[in-house]
Design an enzyme around this catalytic site. Structure first.
Site, mmCIF file in Angstrom:
data_model
loop_
_atom_site.group_PDB
_atom_site.id
_atom_site.type_symbol
_atom_site.label_atom_id
_atom_site.label_comp_id
_atom_site.label_asym_id
_atom_site.label_seq_id
_atom_site.Cartn_x
_atom_site.Cartn_y
_atom_site.Cartn_z
ATOM 1 N N LYS A 154 7.968 -25.132 -16.153
ATOM 2 C CA LYS A 154 6.661 -25.011 -16.823
ATOM 3 C C LYS A 154 6.383 -23.547 -17.173
ATOM 4 O O LYS A 154 7.017 -22.641 -16.633
ATOM 5 C CB LYS A 154 5.566 -25.567 -15.906
ATOM 6 C CG LYS A 154 5.419 -24.825 -14.576
ATOM 7 C CD LYS A 154 4.573 -25.614 -13.576
ATOM 8 C CE LYS A 154 4.464 -24.876 -12.251
ATOM 9 N NZ LYS A 154 3.898 -25.720 -11.176
ATOM 10 N N TYR B 8 -8.212 5.984 -22.300
ATOM 11 C CA TYR B 8 -9.559 5.468 -22.571
ATOM 12 C C TYR B 8 -10.509 5.729 -21.414
ATOM 13 O O TYR B 8 -10.115 5.669 -20.243
ATOM 14 C CB TYR B 8 -9.503 3.958 -22.803
ATOM 15 C CG TYR B 8 -8.993 3.551 -24.165
ATOM 16 C CD1 TYR B 8 -9.460 4.157 -25.328
ATOM 17 C CD2 TYR B 8 -8.055 2.527 -24.284
ATOM 18 C CE1 TYR B 8 -9.000 3.756 -26.583
ATOM 19 C CE2 TYR B 8 -7.592 2.107 -25.522
ATOM 20 C CZ TYR B 8 -8.072 2.729 -26.669
ATOM 21 O OH TYR B 8 -7.618 2.326 -27.880
HETATM 22 C C1 LIG Z 1 4.721 -25.573 -9.971
HETATM 23 C C2 LIG Z 1 5.035 -26.731 -9.098
HETATM 24 C C3 LIG Z 1 6.216 -26.752 -8.334
HETATM 25 C C4 LIG Z 1 7.147 -25.564 -8.182
HETATM 26 O O1 LIG Z 1 6.716 -24.762 -7.099
HETATM 27 P P1 LIG Z 1 7.568 -23.447 -6.651
HETATM 28 O O2 LIG Z 1 6.765 -22.893 -5.539
HETATM 29 O O3 LIG Z 1 7.579 -22.557 -7.847
HETATM 30 O O4 LIG Z 1 8.915 -23.914 -6.278
HETATM 31 C C5 LIG Z 1 6.533 -27.920 -7.662
HETATM 32 N N1 LIG Z 1 5.711 -28.995 -7.712
HETATM 33 C C6 LIG Z 1 4.550 -28.988 -8.398
HETATM 34 C C7 LIG Z 1 3.678 -30.200 -8.388
HETATM 35 C C8 LIG Z 1 4.152 -27.860 -9.108
HETATM 36 O O5 LIG Z 1 3.004 -27.845 -9.772
#
Ligand SMILES: *Cc1c(COP(=O)(O)O)cnc(C)c1O
Length: 369
Positions: free
Chosen positions: A38, A264
């Protein structure tokens, strides 16, 4: 490694392969591996990463939203793709692209059954998400009977898996809570299969779960951050390899006289003679203002140079006093040292947020392909 001439996010595909093999080595040989890609594979490049992982033998992918799953299909990914947080408005697209929804509430279940019927589906794979203590998404432990009522005799869908997510798998002080979540999931799984009449995959572990609770690997694990080189644990981090390095170059060098100000709002006032370098990188690239004013440092030829003054949209100024360097020289923002976890900590955040925040404006380049 060729020197960079502009800001780039360098992505090391051999490091990715190393991390995948390391995580796999902690699992039984028949446990399926779902790679979480993702948010552009945690800010890197979802298509390239997913193609590499598919070639390495990953069994499943997960994204958060339907749009991300579509991008993977466009990139030629053929393995199943779980969409963790879909919305009903995208169900037509989801079905057309053979993406598999996480079904996390009565409402989303009704909406998906309706969409599957409209598309005349038979046995469309769905994944039922249970809330065992994170209190974010998912059905409750007592909803099994309700789910059964809804799907019994409805052959448009088939439950491919049931899953849950841990709230604190990286935190060994919360071990008792995690074990309670796992026990709760275990109970749900048994009652689910007993009433459903066919077996489903079970999965609850993320990266830190794989490291700390391998006994709960069930049929599949879901790993994100570990693939990208971080394990929320210094001992594990030393065995993983960060896959991305954010590199940039020195655009211009300035000599700053005592009591002059930099940037800035005149946020930095030089107490003495200083040399500064301006970098083509700013908050629009994902290095936010909270890294400015001395909080974070970057690596110039192995020496640490703090960010001074406010981070601008497209520029950052660093203090290079006493560091031999020239305009055009390479600067490592994060990668080997400081690594993303260390750099993130300068601003009180975590590697996940830093990595996923590197904006699409930054050019991605690949090494060890
Ligand atoms: C993002 C996510 C993961 C991955 O978690 P990591 O700590 O990056 O391994 C796994 N399961 C769900 C439901 C997630 O949202």
């Amino acid at each position: 490694m060729p020197k960079v001439k502009e800001t780039v996010l360098e992505i090391d595909l051999e490091a990715l392969a190393h991390n995948y093999r390391f995580l796999r080595s902690r699992l039984h040989s028949n446990t399926l591996f779902l790679a979480v890609v993702k948010a552009f594979a945690y800010g890197s490049d979802a298509s390239k990463i997913a193609r590499k992982l598919e070639s390495l033998g990953v069994d499943y992918f997960a994204v958060a939203y339907v749009k991300e799953g579509v991008a993977l299909r466009e990139a030629g990914i053929t393995k199943p793709i779980l969409v963790l947080h879909p919305q009903a408005v995208n169900f037509d697209t989801l079905i057309e692209r053979c993406l598999e929804p996480s079904i996390y509430s009565p409402k989303i279940l009704r909406e998906f059954l309706e969409a599957a019927r409209r598309h005349k589906q038979k046995g469309y794979p769905i994944h039922i998400k249970f809330n065992t203590g994170l209190n974010r998404l998912g059905f409750g432990e007592n909803d099994v009977a309700y789910i059964m009522e809804q799907i019994r005799g409805r052959n448009e869908v088939k439950v491919a898996s049931i899953f849950s997510h841990l709230a604190a798998s990286e935190d060994l002080n919360e071990k008792a809570y995690t074990k309670k979540q796992i026990a709760c999931f275990d109970t749900i799984g048994k009652s689910f299969d007993a009433t459903l009449g066919y077996p489903t995959y079970k999965h609850i572990l993320n990266t830190s779960g794989i490291i700390n609770f391998p006994e709960a690997q069930y049929d599949m694990v879901r790993s994100g951050i570990g693939l990208y080189g971080f394990g929320n644990d210094t001992a594990i981090d030393s065995q993983l390899r960060p896959i991305v390095s954010l590199k940039t170059v020195i655009s211009q060098i300035h000599k700053i006289a005592p009591w002059e100000t930099v940037g800035y709002n005149r946020a930095f006032t030089s107490p003495n003679q200083k040399v500064t370098a301006t970098l083509p990188l700013g908050h629009a690239d994902g290095i936010g203002r909270h890294y400015g004013n001395g909080k974070a440092y970057v690596n110039v030829h192995g020496k640490y140079a703090p960010i001074i003054g406010n981070v601008c949209m497209d520029m950052i100024m660093i203090d290079i006093t006493g560091i031999p360097c020239q305009e055009g020289d390479e600067v490592l923002v994060f990668g080997a040292a400081p690594n993303a976890e260390t750099f993130a900590a300068f601003a009180g955040t975590i590697s996940y947020e830093l990595l996923t925040g590197i904006s699409q404006r930054v050019k991605r380049i690949f090494i060890n392909d």
